[in-house]
Design an enzyme around this catalytic site. Sequence first.
Site, PDB file in Angstrom:
ATOM      1  N   TYR A 152     -25.094  26.858 -33.919  1.00 59.71           N
ATOM      2  CA  TYR A 152     -25.719  27.072 -32.615  1.00 59.71           C
ATOM      3  C   TYR A 152     -26.484  28.391 -32.590  1.00 59.71           C
ATOM      4  O   TYR A 152     -26.154  29.332 -33.308  1.00 59.71           O
ATOM      5  CB  TYR A 152     -24.653  27.094 -31.509  1.00 59.71           C
ATOM      6  CG  TYR A 152     -23.787  25.866 -31.457  1.00 59.71           C
ATOM      7  CD1 TYR A 152     -24.208  24.720 -30.797  1.00 59.71           C
ATOM      8  CD2 TYR A 152     -22.543  25.840 -32.090  1.00 59.71           C
ATOM      9  CE1 TYR A 152     -23.424  23.577 -30.759  1.00 59.71           C
ATOM     10  CE2 TYR A 152     -21.745  24.705 -32.045  1.00 59.71           C
ATOM     11  CZ  TYR A 152     -22.189  23.578 -31.388  1.00 59.71           C
ATOM     12  OH  TYR A 152     -21.411  22.442 -31.356  1.00 59.71           O
ATOM     13  N   GLU A 194     -30.931  28.122 -47.399  1.00 59.88           N
ATOM     14  CA  GLU A 194     -29.959  29.097 -47.907  1.00 59.88           C
ATOM     15  C   GLU A 194     -30.179  29.239 -49.411  1.00 59.88           C
ATOM     16  O   GLU A 194     -29.749  28.410 -50.211  1.00 59.88           O
ATOM     17  CB  GLU A 194     -28.531  28.625 -47.615  1.00 59.88           C
ATOM     18  CG  GLU A 194     -28.207  28.488 -46.126  1.00 59.88           C
ATOM     19  CD  GLU A 194     -27.879  29.814 -45.465  1.00 59.88           C
ATOM     20  OE1 GLU A 194     -27.891  30.849 -46.156  1.00 59.88           O
ATOM     21  OE2 GLU A 194     -27.621  29.812 -44.248  1.00 59.88           O
TER      22      GLU A 194
END
Length: 425
Positions: free
Chosen positions: A375, A394
């Site tokens: 979130y 990532e």
Amino acid sequence: MPLLKIGSRGIYVQLLQSVLNRLGYGAGEVDGIFGSRTENAVKRFQRTVGITVDGIVGKNTWNALMPYIDGYIEYTVKSGDTFWKLSRTFGTTVNAIIAANPDVDPENLQIGSVIIIPIGSNIIPTDISYSSDIMYSNISSLQKRYPFLCVTSIGKSVSGKDIPCIIMGAGSKKVCYNASHHANEWITSVLLMKFIENFCRSYIDDGILAGKSTRDLFEECTIHIVPMVNPDGVDLVTGALSRDSEDYKKAEDIAQGTGIPFPSGWKANIRGVDLNLNYPAEWEEAKRIKYAQGFTRPGPRDFVGPEPFSEPESRAMGEYTRNNDFALTLAYHTQGEIIFWKFLNFNVPGAYDIALRFSEVSGYSPELTPINSGYAGYKDWFIQDFGKPGYTIEAGRGSNPLPISQFPQIYKDNIGILILGAVLA
């Protein structure tokens, strides 16, 4: 530039060692420690260029090194000069000189006029800790060599540092790439800066990157790159921020009692807000989760801030994104070699298919964001508010900050994603 000598330490020693090694003077490991091997390399360089041989890097030595750091010199045209002759004299290419001097007629060089001569092939150092000052210097150098680049500032950090955006391309389709929301993930800034440099070099040489003509891509798309969203935090982690500065002392106080290594564990902006938890994408749920984990006040990581967009850095990214009709965004983080492509139940048409293509060219795995991290991030907000493909990449593996020795592999893995992001948007 600071005076450097035996016993000096820090980023500028790394920069010195890096450029001396690149020039063949054998400064040894780029460790930021000015020892006897670095001193001897400095002396060899000083002897070569004809300045006082004392092993101390002061004004004259920096001046002699700067063309190789900046990647260009300013040259006054003489009788008989041609771009071809100058390319042979300075070890560059005619294409590079033409690109750096778009308003100069190669067939009618004006004696006494000043032109830019590119020197060497690389500007962006990929073997040093990367600070905001070095980035600003690199951006200025890239603009000199590639004046078709457009550079703007999207806003200021808490400490008043510019958050630059580099824009390349002329197409109507726009994409946005950003890096270093998190301070100790600064290697992603090097990734985007090196991508800019390699794209520009390929463009002027009519080359190919990741199987795509850069000239074609330049005409089809405009790529907006924000290479360092969090310059204050990056400077803290990389050691560019003086330990005597107020910002350093305040950050050190914030980190006290958290059990998080300082400054290496610092992800937040300089006042302790995690920028990638500061966007209005279920921010209240992010707050609930992080408060339950104990992150209830400013700290090195995971504090969501007093409200969404409370921080100048996240606010700048938000405003810039709203003001541009981006078809796709990539937000670069480390680590895990993962592609996060979705936010909650927002089903963006084609987003997963693009993630699969990214996976094919990188070897990274497309995955759903873990619930405890799912979130209030930039990617989440972009998907929620604009309904277009947004991705968190990532890069690399290990513990943050990843060592710069991982850079070659990270670049190899991600060049395909950086090209495809613009192609597939």
